[in-house]
Structures are given as structure tokens and as C-alpha cells.
Design an enzyme around this catalytic site. Sequence first.
Site, PDB file in Angstrom:
ATOM      1  N   HIS A   1      52.965  42.838  40.678  1.00  0.00           N
ATOM      2  CA  HIS A   1      53.328  43.605  41.879  1.00  0.00           C
ATOM      3  C   HIS A   1      54.616  44.410  41.695  1.00  0.00           C
ATOM      4  O   HIS A   1      55.312  44.690  42.660  1.00  0.00           O
ATOM      5  CB  HIS A   1      53.451  42.688  43.112  1.00  0.00           C
TER       6      HIS A   1
ATOM      7  N   SER B   1      40.534  43.243  36.820  1.00  0.00           N
ATOM      8  CA  SER B   1      40.464  44.711  36.888  1.00  0.00           C
ATOM      9  C   SER B   1      39.126  45.297  36.463  1.00  0.00           C
ATOM     10  O   SER B   1      39.076  46.240  35.678  1.00  0.00           O
ATOM     11  CB  SER B   1      41.569  45.347  36.050  1.00  0.00           C
TER      12      SER B   1
ATOM     13  N   ASP C   1      46.652  48.506  35.739  1.00  0.00           N
ATOM     14  CA  ASP C   1      45.295  48.129  35.326  1.00  0.00           C
ATOM     15  C   ASP C   1      44.645  49.223  34.490  1.00  0.00           C
ATOM     16  O   ASP C   1      44.044  48.959  33.444  1.00  0.00           O
ATOM     17  CB  ASP C   1      44.419  47.860  36.557  1.00  0.00           C
TER      18      ASP C   1
HETATM   19  C1  GLA Z   1      46.361  45.035  41.218  1.00  0.00           C
HETATM   20  C2  GLA Z   1      46.758  46.503  41.135  1.00  0.00           C
HETATM   21  C3  GLA Z   1      47.843  46.732  40.092  1.00  0.00           C
HETATM   22  C4  GLA Z   1      49.009  45.771  40.266  1.00  0.00           C
HETATM   23  C5  GLA Z   1      48.502  44.344  40.428  1.00  0.00           C
HETATM   24  C6  GLA Z   1      49.614  43.401  40.763  1.00  0.00           C
HETATM   25  O1  GLA Z   1      45.725  44.628  40.062  1.00  0.00           O
HETATM   26  O2  GLA Z   1      45.650  47.304  40.857  1.00  0.00           O
HETATM   27  O3  GLA Z   1      48.268  48.061  40.124  1.00  0.00           O
HETATM   28  O4  GLA Z   1      49.812  46.163  41.326  1.00  0.00           O
HETATM   29  O5  GLA Z   1      47.516  44.239  41.439  1.00  0.00           O
HETATM   30  O6  GLA Z   1      50.518  43.319  39.728  1.00  0.00           O
END
Ligand code: GLA
Length: 390
Positions: free
Chosen positions: A38, A129, A175
Site C-alpha cells: 500500500h 494480481s 502489480d
Molecule cells: C493492489 C494494487 C497495488 C498495490 C497493492 C497493495 O494489489 O493493485 O497497486 O497498491 O494492492 O500494496
Amino acid sequence: MSKKKLIQHTSEHFEKMFQHPPQTIFLSPGRINIIGEHIDYNDGFVLPAAINKYVCLAFSVKETSECTIIAKDLNSEVKFDIHENVVPHKKMWVNYIFGVLHQLKIRQFPLKGFNVVFSSSIPIGAGLSSSAAVECGFAYALNTMFDLGLSKKEMALIGQKSEHTFVGVNCGIMDQFASVFGKKNKAIKLDCTTLAYEYHNADFKKYSLLLLDSNVKHTHLTSGYNVRRHEVEQGITLLKKHFTEVKTFRNCTEAMVDALRSELGETIYKRCHFVVKEIQRVQDAVQAMEASDFKKLGTLMSETHEGLSKEYEVSCDEIDFLVDAVQNEKTVLGARMMGGGFGGCSINLVEKGSEDAIIERISKLYRNQFGIELKPYKIKISKGTSRYKK
Ligand code: GLA
């Protein structure tokens, strides 16, 4: 499912649907994140890596302007004309792709019709992701097949934009960047302000990374992801107002956040405090990794979890349970929730060889507590989005 099997069944399905084999196969990986959660949208650093779970795309260009995209796993398809305007679609999976197409159209790239079948070995909603892998896989496939000349960085940014505009999640860049830039056995230290990056050996010697999937599915739309973004924006605005030297969270100190505690209010204070600490933790973690100080790395991961759970408040009971449960495991150096949160996986740094015993014990505890089956993943760190060559 193995990469080979995934490729095979995606190609076979393509052939069945279109009566000819695909012209080209693309693979786009999911990702883990060792530390730095985050903070990609908070001017921090992150330490992700691509893994050996993929979205596989079987692709052929057509002579006409018709397009058919088949999501094999969902048993769903969409047909459209490439010259049509792309607008958000009622089927969510279509938006990951339409968002990418929209970005390419804005840039006025000449596109033609195509047929695609895609299938994935990345579990959905597990914090690995899968959506970024779809976006980047598509951007990469279109870039290759239509010779668009996009750089890897542009493809990652297009994937992220797609998420913002068509999916409605205001995600950071981690991601998509990890999916496109992944390298075998390397973690990527990414500076999320400049997008400068370095590869670091992800060699944990006698340790390995083990993922424990809580089987609690998140969707960032209904979870608090966008709310968190809003909260930290309020926080940084106030911090900048009070401390003129602060441009972003990068040059914010813990003392500054503490000094503004009452003005920020308890919730925003906690969010900002986490961000400042996490930015520092990533730097420390990279040093620890480079020095093969895995005890330190594990401790930092556990501190991250504490912050994510108590201050950023993006964990959930099931993930907290999984992280707590391994505290009694002598061979676990550190554990934390991974990814956006509100479900998904925990990532554990564990002694090699002890994985199966840990899985067995934690699965049992988890089942007793929540009545849910734990899904363990032993992952390998792999290369980023690419064209598959036999
Ligand atoms: C998701 C978002 C990322 C990142 C993470 C937390 O995966 O797509 O961009 O913010 O949460 O680290």
C-alpha cells in the site's frame, strides 16, 4: 496447473473455437510482493517479483475488423468490431481488456481484428494480481502483433490506467510493473515516484517463500482500497501544509506525523504513520536481503503485517489468524498479508523443507477455526510478460 498444461489447454481451446491453431502464445505472470504494501500509490518503494503462475493468451490476427475474446475459465466471450468505440462493459472481466484497448485507441494506434482465447493459472482474488496479468498480457500481445512500439514501462502504465478507468480501482503501479518487468529469481525494487528500478537476487538460501491462501476473496471495488487512497491523500495534504519541505510521503518523518496527530485525527494519523514506517522498512528489507540477513527480513515482514492490520486496517480475521498461527512455528522467520488485503494470501518466509509440515498444521487450525480449506502455493520467481517460444 503447470505452464505446459496451461499452454496446451488454451491452444487446444483456441483451435476448437476457431478451427485453426493460434498464431502466437503469450504468457503474463502474477506477482508476489516481499514487502512494501500500500505504498506504491504513496511515493514509496516496493519489492515485488513475478511468479510461475500465468495468464496464457492464444492469439491470432484477422484480416477483418472483427474481434472475439474468449475467457475460457469463465466460459464467457465478447465479440466486437475494432473500430467501435470501447465503453465499460457489464461483464467485469471484459473491462480489464477494454480498458487497455481504450488506452491504445486514445494513442491512435492502428489496430485490426483478432481472435483470443485466454486462460489462467493465477487464482482470482488471492492477491496475486490476476487482473494485472490480464491487462499486461493483452497490452503485450497487441503491442507485439500490431508492432506498436510500446516500451515495457508504457505497457505497465496502460494496464494501470485500464484499472483506473474501466475497472474503477485506483490502484498503484506495482502489480502491472511486476508482471511486465519480472525476471527469473529476481525481486524488483521499484521507486514508485520515478519508476526507476533495480533487480535484487531473490535468493533466500536455506529459506523459501510460502503463500497461504485464506480462500477469502477480495474485490478492491467493494473493499476499502479506494477509501484508503482517499484517506492518505487527506493526510499528505495536511502534512504538506504544515511542513513546507514535505513534497510527498517520501520526505515525511515519523516525528512530523506524530506532531500532527490530533489535527490528522486518529484514523488518518494511523494510515500516515504506517506509510512512513513502511517506506523505511522496504529500504531496510533490501539491505537485509543483500546481506542474507533473513532473520531481519522476516522481522520486517512481520512488522509490516502489524501495521497493515492495526494501522492501515486492510487485513481481515482470516489473514490475521494465518499470520498469528505461524508465530508458533520455529521455522517461520516472518509472515504478513500480501497485496491489497481484505482476504487473499499471507506470505511466509520459512525454512526450506519445513513447508509441508507447516501447511498441514496451519490447514488444520484454519479449518477448525473458520471451516475453510487453506490453499498453499509454493511459488518460483519467474520472468515477466513474454511471447512464448517453444
Ligand atoms: C493492489 C494494487 C497495488 C498495490 C497493492 C497493495 O494489489 O493493485 O497497486 O497498491 O494492492 O500494496
